[in-house]
Every structure is written in C-alpha cells, then in structure tokens.
Design an enzyme around this catalytic site. Structure first.
Site, PDB file in Angstrom:
ATOM      1  N   THR A 126       4.339   1.596   2.173  1.00  0.00           N
ATOM      2  CA  THR A 126       5.701   1.723   1.205  1.00  0.00           C
ATOM      3  C   THR A 126       6.533   3.003   1.975  1.00  0.00           C
ATOM      4  O   THR A 126       7.500   2.914   2.377  1.00  0.00           O
ATOM      5  CB  THR A 126       5.401   2.169  -0.315  1.00  0.00           C
TER       6      THR A 126
ATOM      7  N   GLY B 174       0.901  -1.226  -0.129  1.00  0.00           N
ATOM      8  CA  GLY B 174       0.074   0.062  -0.057  1.00  0.00           C
ATOM      9  C   GLY B 174       0.849   1.156   0.080  1.00  0.00           C
ATOM     10  O   GLY B 174       2.060   1.207   0.195  1.00  0.00           O
ATOM     11  N   CYS B 175       0.140   2.341  -0.029  1.00  0.00           N
ATOM     12  CA  CYS B 175       0.860   3.649  -0.402  1.00  0.00           C
ATOM     13  C   CYS B 175       1.578   4.004   0.914  1.00  0.00           C
ATOM     14  O   CYS B 175       2.678   4.412   1.300  1.00  0.00           O
ATOM     15  CB  CYS B 175       0.192   4.809  -0.723  1.00  0.00           C
ATOM     16  N   TYR B 176       0.865   4.049   2.117  1.00  0.00           N
ATOM     17  CA  TYR B 176       1.169   4.531   3.355  1.00  0.00           C
ATOM     18  C   TYR B 176       2.472   3.373   3.779  1.00  0.00           C
ATOM     19  O   TYR B 176       3.548   3.772   4.283  1.00  0.00           O
ATOM     20  CB  TYR B 176       0.190   4.527   4.475  1.00  0.00           C
TER      21      TYR B 176
END
Lengths: 344, 344, 344, 344
Positions: free
Chosen positions: B153, B149-151
């Site tokens: 990473t 996921g973005c957070y």
C-alpha cells in the site's frame, strides 16, 4: 600513561569518551572542560561514571591546562575547534576533533554547508581525515585529526570496496540511512523529545544534509573521480545506532562480492564482514567500536545492496576517536575498545 | 446496519477491525471466530474493547453463521481464505480478505512465494485488488476483495503518480521500507520480542520478501509494462507504522512533481500529499487510515525521492478493509475512519 | 454546536483537545491561541490534524474573541488562567482550566507549592474541582472548572471507594505512581529527551511533588478527615499512561472489596472496575477516557493494593476536560469520548 | 586462567555471562551447552560476540566435559540444576547456579512456589546464597552457590541497612518493583512481544510472585525474625533494569539514614549509596554490576522510601554470578566487572 584533555565534555560524545577511556590501559583523562558546567563533577552529571572519575570536574577551557595534555579531544559544536586549534597545536599537543570543523578539505564548501566562514583554513592542509581503514598511515604522523561523522563512517565503509575496485557506477549511489536519536545530541530541542521521536520514524534533510559533502568527498577519493550520491537520513526511535542501506549498480555481476569485501577488510580490527546472506542488527554493535557489513545482490540483478551498521557514538564518534589516538601513539589499536557490544 | 463476520480475530488486524468497527455507523460485528480462543469474550483478550463488545465472544468458524453475515473479513494467515472462500461465496456473503491469498493474480507465482499450491485458483479471476485509489469502481461490484499488504500500500501509493504519468524509468525502482514490529503479527516468535527488537534496527529478507511480487504486480499495471524493483524491508523499534522511502529516476526534470501528486490524489479521502519539502512522520498517521506522501528531488538531480507513510494496521490492513467495505456497500467512504491520528 | 476556545494550544493537552473535539457532535473549535505560534495553522504544527482543522490557525489571545465562545479551555502553564479568568468570566463564557490554577482550595497552600502568590484567590470559592465521579452535580452549575491533574485522577479514583466506606486507615496511604513522559509536557527540556528517558526508569520529586496537596485534598474529602499520604512519582519510558499502585491498610478483611468497587462505580461511564485478579495495562486505555481499576489483597493480609490506570492526556487531562464540558452543557457525557483505546 | 563451563547458554543470562567473561583476566569459557542449539557457534546466535568467541559452539551437556571445568554456571530454567548438581559436585567442580533451584533453604517452600518437588534437597545445607554483601565469607568456601534473583537483589540491598539496624517495623514492608522485559527471558511468549509490552506498563503477579519467598527469607535474616512483606512487581517498557521502590516505617526519625547507608556499604565495591536527595536512574547501571541506592524520608515523616536500581542481567544475574566466582577463586572482586555503565 598519556594525559588526555577533552573540550566540551557535557554532550553524548563527551560522556562516551569518558566511558571508554575509563578502561584504557595507557590513557587517563586529566582535563575536561565545559563553560556551562564548570565546577560540576563529571560523575554528578553522568552518574554511570560514579566510581570512575570521582576526582574529575568540568573546568573552564584554558590553553595552558589543555596544552599540558598529550592529546586533546574536541567534543564540541562546529566552530569551536576552529577557534582553539591553532593555539593548542603550538603547545605541541595533538588534536583529535570529533566535530565537523576539519572534515572537509575545501574551506568554501565547508562555509556553504555550515553557513559561516571557515575559521581556520590554514590548518586544513595538515588535517588528516581519521578513517583508519583509509588513512592509517597518515594518522600515525598527524598533529590534527578530523574524526569522521557517524553517517559518513557507516556509508564510506560500506561503499569503499565496491568503489576502490571500480565495480560500481559512481554516478548512481544511494545511501538510505537510519539513525538513533543520540545523533542529534544532548541539546534541549523539541524534535528530540521522547514524545516527538518515540513510536515514529521520519526522513529529514532530504534536500541536503551536512554529511552529504563529507561522504561524497570520501567516495570521490575511493572512486578516483566524481560521484553522484543521494543521501536520505532518517530519524528512528532508538538511542544509538546507524543502519546504512546502500544501493549501487554494478556492471559485472560475476564478481564475488563477498570475497571482495572480506579481503578488503581482512586486517581491519573493527570492520566485520558478516557471512553471505546476513542482516546485521544495530544492537549487535551497541556500545562497541565495530562496523558490521553485509553485501547482497537481490534476485541476482545488477543492483548491489550493502548493509552497514555502527554505534553512532562509538565507531561513529568517540570510539573511532580513541582508535585514532591508539594509532597516533603507537598503542594496540584495540586498547580500550575490545569489549563486546551490549545485547540485549 | 449490516452484519459483519470476522474470521480469525485474535491477531492484530482482527482487534483493529473491532476497534474501528466499534465506531462505524452502519456496521456491527455479529460473529468473530477463533479456534484457539473459542468461548473467550473479545474484551477479555483485548481489554481496550471492554465496554464496546461486552456480549461478543470468539466462536468456532462455521459456514452457516458466517454465511448469515453481509460481509466476512478474513484476518487469518495465508491459506485459510483459500479453504473457506468458495463455500462462503455461495451463501451470497461478500468477502474481504486481509491475507495474501488473493492478492496475486497468478496462482503459480503465489505458489512459488508461499511455498504451497494456491488453494482456490478458480476464484482468482473475480478477486478484486482492494486498493481504492486504483480499483474503486471494481470494488463496488466485487464479491471477493483482496486487501493489499502494508508495504504494497505505502509503496504503490508513492510510486503510482510517477509511473502512471510515464515519468519514471520503470526498470530502476527502489523501495527502502521501514516497518514497525506489529507487521510481524501477534505470534509468539523470539524475533518479535521487545528484547530482540527494541533499541535496534535491521533489514530483513533482502533476498526476497513476499510483498515483492505484489508490489511489482501493481507497479506493472501503473507503468503499463515490466518493472525492475528492488525492495528492502527493515524492522524498526516501534509498534505501528510504515515509512516507505522510494527512489526513481526521471527523464524530464522540468515536470512539477508536487502538482502531479496533488492532482493525482485530489479526490482521494485517504491520501494526503503534503506541502513541498515535507517529511511525513509515521506518528502523524498512527491509528488513522491516511497515507501521507511527500515528493522530493534532492539537489535538483534526476533522482526522485518519495516519502510515503501509513499505519500498517490501518491503511495497511484493517482500515483499508473497512474502506473497501464502505465502497462495496455504498456508505460514505469515510465512515468509521474519520478520526484523527493519535499524536503524540 | 457550541463554540469552543482554547488558550495555549501548542502543548500536548492542547493538541489532544483538538484531536478529541474533531469528533465531537456538538462542539467546534472556533479559536485557539498561542503567542509563540500566532499565524501558524494548527495542522502545520500537528500534521495528524491535517484534513480536520484546515482553516484553523493559532491567534494571539484576545478577550473579545475568546469571550464570544461558549466555553474556553485553558491548556496553559500555571499562572495564565489566574491572569485571564476574571475578565473572561465577565463575558459570560464558561471556563475549563486544565492547569493547576484552581485545583487547590487554599490559596496559601497553592502559593507554597507553586512558589508564587495565587493570582485569583477571589475566584476560588466558585471554582469546581472537575472530577465527575465526585462532583458531577456541582459541575453542571459551574462557571469555572478546575480539571484534576493526571496523578490525582488515577490516585483518587483508586482510593475513593476505600476511603468513602471508611475501610482504610487514612493515616498510612501510599501512592506509587508511574507516568509516561508526556506528563512533562512539550517543553524543550534535556530531561525529556528520548536519549535521557528511553530505556530507563527513575523516581523523582520524592521530597514533594505539586500533585501531592491536590491528591491529599481530595482524599481528605473522601475520608472526612485528615490523611497521611506518601506519593512517589516515577518517570517511565513511554509516551502516554499513568499506572498508580496504591497501598492502604484495612481493619476489616472480611469486606468484599470487589463488590465495593463495582458498586461505587456502577453508573460511571468512564471508570471500569476490572474482574477480580486483573492487572490493568496502561495501553488498554491509550487514547481513551477510561480509568481501569483492579483491587487486590495479596496473601489475604490487611494491606490492599489498588491498581489504577489512565491515559494521562485523556482521562488525566483533555478527555476529562471534555467530559466536564459535556456535563456542563447537558450533552451525553460520552460525546466525543466513546472510541476504544488504541491497542496495540 | 580458570576454565568455565556454562549450562544453558542460549538465554539472556547466558549471553551476558559470555559478554562479561570475554573481558575477564583470569577466566575463559571452555564449554557452553545447549540441547536446542548444539553445534551452533555462539557468535552465530549472538553476533555481538563475533570476534570474541569464534571457536566456541554450543554442545550437548555432558558431565565429563563440564566436570573438567573449574567452575560451572547454570543459566537454566529451574529444575535443571537440581538434576545435574550432585553429579557435577562429585567431579570437584564448583557450581554457581543462576536459577532459583537453591535459593530457598526450605525444600517444601520451594516446592509450593515452583509447583514441583525439590529435586536435590540433600544439597540445600551446603548451598550458599550468593549475595556478597551478606555472605562474602561463606562464598569463599562454597562448592554450590545460589545466585540471588533480580528483584531479591535490588530489594534486599535496599532494605538491609534498615533491618539490620533494627530501625524499620519488619511487619509492614512494601516493595514496589519495576522491571525491564529481559527479566522474562528469551522465551517466545506473546506477553514479551514488543507490541504487547512497549508503550505500556502493568503490575503482575500481585497475588504472589516466586521472588517473594526469596526476598522474605533474606529480610528475615536481616531483621532477625519474621517479616511482613508486600511485593508488587511491574513490567515496564525497557529491556534492562530494575527499580525497587521500598517503603518502611521507622520508629526513630532522628537517625541519620544517609550515614547509616553509607556506613553499611562503605567497603562494598558494587553498592553505591548516592548523595542525599538523589533519584537513581536504571540507565546509570545499564550493563554494569552496580546497585545504586538513595534513601529518602519524605516530608519528614516516619515512612522511609528507599530507591534501589540494578541491571537485572548484571548485578541481578550474570554480573553477580561472576562477582561470586571472583570471591570464590580469590580474584579481585572487580575483575571483569569494572567497566562503566552505558549511558545514554
């Protein structure tokens, strides 16, 4: 009607004072000064004020004219109030300084952070830190009020209940704060251009920001002792608003934090403790003088997360300055500040 | 040229896959599916792609067509990859899942956070968590890759050097993260309207966000044991970008953190450790696959502050997915991802 | 590989040249000059370029170094190219000027609009106006190319088919244009601050904007005679993008305008005539070199409305400059410019 | 104090009515209805109203309760007021409809543009078009007021002086209008997402927008005959604000347009004719009920350019509705509307 003077009215806190005072039932702006814009009508610089101040123009600062006012606001860069405060106080006018000049009680600490000697250390003992939620009584008697900075207002109001109650470990406080760009003022700086700040987000001054000693000073008072504070400000792509996300460790997880906060601010007209589980949005205070606070303890652990939002130009500057004026002159504390925030 | 299939291509990660793959020297999109937009040409839905995919239209998902691809990306809501992965793997195609379906190794934990049973627990043992900076070798051999996921990473890349070196107290980690609105997807939700999100900032899901267990899982691996993590996401008024501000306490303040970080990521093509004292801006990675990191120790204390920024749609989703594809197929890891970010 | 020099690379068109040239297969930046930033690495000023130009630093402009380049771009305020062009042309290098210095063929008209004498009138006869859709053949032979302005590019491409076909009344042309703030450059001006431009929209220079004579010059050529043009630019709260809304009256309402436009631009790699009824969004060209156009005749009347969008920094400046370079050096016109726009 | 009812208060015009009425000296909101949010406190949906309406919750619409109000505002989608108006008028309450239901005098024209039969044609003869600058006297006597749309308000106020004086050619009027996204309402539509509208600008509905017949109807009245109007609306990346850029041809270029406009609006409390040469910004009216206008004749030609800005939610909707209420009940027309706009 009291007569108000404003020194340095061309910046954002200046125009915000004008906007708010236009609705005040007991105050009128008699003088507004600016060396650079002397002779220009305020409504020509700020067309939102057309129809409100059609006779008012910027003038060169002048002690006699300012001294004839009941109260003078400084909406100036740091250093200016140092230079003028002494002379003006002798005229009997009250001073409400929106700059950083009298916020720190320690002249040497001020000098370290601002890179120049303190220009009026003799006035420090009588300067009152204008956070009404802490110093309301002192404000009533003050001749010289230092209006808190924007980050310090949001951060102190968020931490105070925990620290005053002795619940938080004062050595491990973190304030992760997000500000709109108006906090950087109206100066022509590349770093404040829309093309540099829009669609982006960054931390800045992680090494040390001038609001750090001011916040620490206030938290020490609340904690009754030394504090360890990490303060990380961020620049975010919006005009107004501060969102302080505060972290503190509590020893006792059985305390009802919601009740603690609600009780602490029960009589405060401008602090709104939101229902448990809330996430205050900065837009919910845009243009208004309110600080909205929510308190969380995620996953039932011992780390408390406090969310505290203000409009940096209102409760973080000009609105709070007027709140101080209202207290000082015995007006209703809500006068001129009772409107709802602009949303959407 | 390998043949690429995309399941669920109408969202933001779907169009970003298309944008990035349009420049890829060794991959071409053969199939893109969407039940709701079947028959519509991708360039009609996303006019930025006019001239790039003029023959490509959305089709109804179909195992035969997808199975004929060398690799299939899932750019779908959670649950979809669960349903389709098993059948597709049998065709011999490789799967790169941008959704959350295979990120958590523990099916029960997944079920708790996503509120439904895990749909393909039998595939979990072979699912590789596609963070190349940690799992590059495993990615090379994988049949099924779960793109982080973005957070997770931004947060993991920021914390890893500290934890892997055993420097940080793993029980007191804080991730204060700020995201652009595209992280909420292209769904028609009131909370994602411009009028609800612009000119405002708010924390959300302080109680618990679905990325929390994913981050914790990765940090546990790095720390070699349990971690205590507080994760506070914020919604900020921009389209793209994540800024993770990370806090950790170190026992040994004599370690050269800058050198530690530079060494850890010396060979990483997409992690940029910025010079000491830097404050990375999210716009410096807009549209690019880079994570830029700066590490600070304010006031010389024992609290470390790490700043980590990515574009949530690129290194936080579609770019990282392509990076995984490049590793999987033995391409240059930079293929299709070497362009500079868009600034201003 | 040809060697490229850039004069004045600290502004937005300079960084955009660097961003685009980083992907160019046949050109490399050998020199970039800036008096104010001499010695600073470009990647320090523009962190999006980290990893792309790590050896490149700004240098003081110097004819010998620039003269050793195959082509020199001027990304400077007006007047600079006037001063340096003559000397540089003698070295045999080709010049592509992104400023306004050689856009107007009439030196006196230039002097009137720019408030200073034209600094190199002797070079005007050989200066080629670098709008490839009009002057492709002349560009191939040019030594000195004047890259069109941003408003002129969007406006001319929108009006050309109508005027070249003799369909529109040339005496009543209106161009209502909307620009992002990056058109105002990277200068530290109060008027370009986020707090002054965000959440607001205004017309400016209604009395007369410097792009007016440039547009009129181009439209006269297309119309084969005098034109009457009203040009109203607007500042809008976004970084990039120009939206030109063009109004013209046609005598013959039976003409198939859609077919006319499609035919006119059938072979143009960077002009996209959208399907009938379309409304191009500026974001559909963000970061790309495309001009997207839609043509309407509302309510079947005789007033034609043309919608024309570009990215002011790409097709309106640096991308178009590179397109000119590609033509000049016999490269594929799409080299370095074939990527899709960034959306969302 | 009069008692106010609001039907359909969950949208942006509803919350704006609440915000403005919170400061009104002679009106209080007694009822606010919403089927979808019945039982929810308004301050829970709109936290900016916390502290202002703490006892007020949405209720299911009910004729008896609404009929007990002195005035009822409709802040509803079209069609709703048609259904309820007749019954409510019988109770003696006055109706101020912010929707489009009673703006067009011709029921068939309404049916054509709104794609459904007019639901209350019998009420049309007494419906008063609530543009105070035109219909102040009729408003005083009205039972049913149709508040003008946002585009129509900005456009009509800009054109009126020219048309009423017979100066402009009525057959060639162009209104190029730019709106913030709040004009699209609070509905969950993909097209209103921040990620779809921010950093972009587009025209829409060039073929024909529902405000076209409303504007044309008003201009016909002013011109005393038929008009030819081209209306091109644009969606721009901001929350609030309309900027109308109006084009008209004048036969007589000797007329002093500035004087004409100043005279026409000399007694209007909410129309501000700015000094000659001005370019009004939409932010100068943000949150305020003012329409600011500037009139230009570029290059001394016969084409007049009028710039007219309003806040679409205030003078373009809820503020104008309250202005109508003030006239209707004999209050000072400025009551509740005298605050300055929010800038920055």
């Amino acid at each position: 009607m009291i007569k108000v003077g404003i020194v340095g009215g061309t910046g954002y806190t200046g125009v915000e004072l004008l906007r708010l005072l236009a609705q005040h039932p007991h105050a009128e702006v008699a003088v507004i000064t600016s060396r650079s814009e002397a002779g220009v009508r305020v409504a020509d610089l700020y067309p939102n004020l057309r129809g409100h101040y059609d006779g008012l123009a910027f003038s060169v600062p002048d002690s006699a004219t300012l001294g004839a006012c009941d109260v003078v606001f400084f909406a100036t860069p740091h250093g200016v109030a140092h230079a003028l405060a002494g002379e003006l106080l002798e005229t009997g006018t009250r001073l409400i300084d929106l700059s950083a000049d009298f916020r720190l009680q320690d002249a040497e600490e001020w000098a370290r952070w601002y890179g120049q000697p303190h220009g009026a250390p003799a006035l420090l003992p009588e300067a009152v830190y204008g956070l009404p939620e802490v110093n309301r009584e002192a404000i009533r008697q003050a001749r010289l009020i230092a209006v808190p900075g924007c980050y310090p207002t949001a951060t102190q109001l968020g931490f105070l209940p925990l620290l005053e109650a002795g619940l938080a470990d004062p050595s491990r406080l973190i304030a992760d704060c997000k500000s709109g760009v108006s906090g950087a003022g109206r100066g022509a700086k590349v770093g404040s251009l829309l093309c540099e700040t829009s669609e982006s987000l960054m931390a800045y001054a992680v090494k040390g920001h001038r609001h750090l000693p001011e916040i620490a000073q206030g938290l020490r008072r609340a904690a009754g002792g030394p504090v360890g504070l990490t303060f990380v400000p961020h620049l975010t792509p919006m005009i107004r608003g501060i969102h302080a996300t505060l972290y503190a460790t509590v020893a006792d997880t059985a305390v009802d934090l919601q009740a603690l906060y609600e009780k602490r601010y029960a009589d405060e007209p401008f602090v709104d403790v939101m229902p448990a589980g809330s996430h205050p949005e900065t837009r919910s205070v845009r243009g208004g003088n309110v600080c909205r606070i929510a308190v969380h303890r995620p996953q039932g652990g011992d780390l408390v997360v406090v969310l505290s939002v203000i409009d940096n130009l209102v409760k973080g500057a000009s609105g709070q300055a007027i709140q101080n004026m209202n207290i000082l002159f015995g007006f209703d504390e809500r006068d001129g500040l009772s409107h709802a925030a602009l949303m959407p």
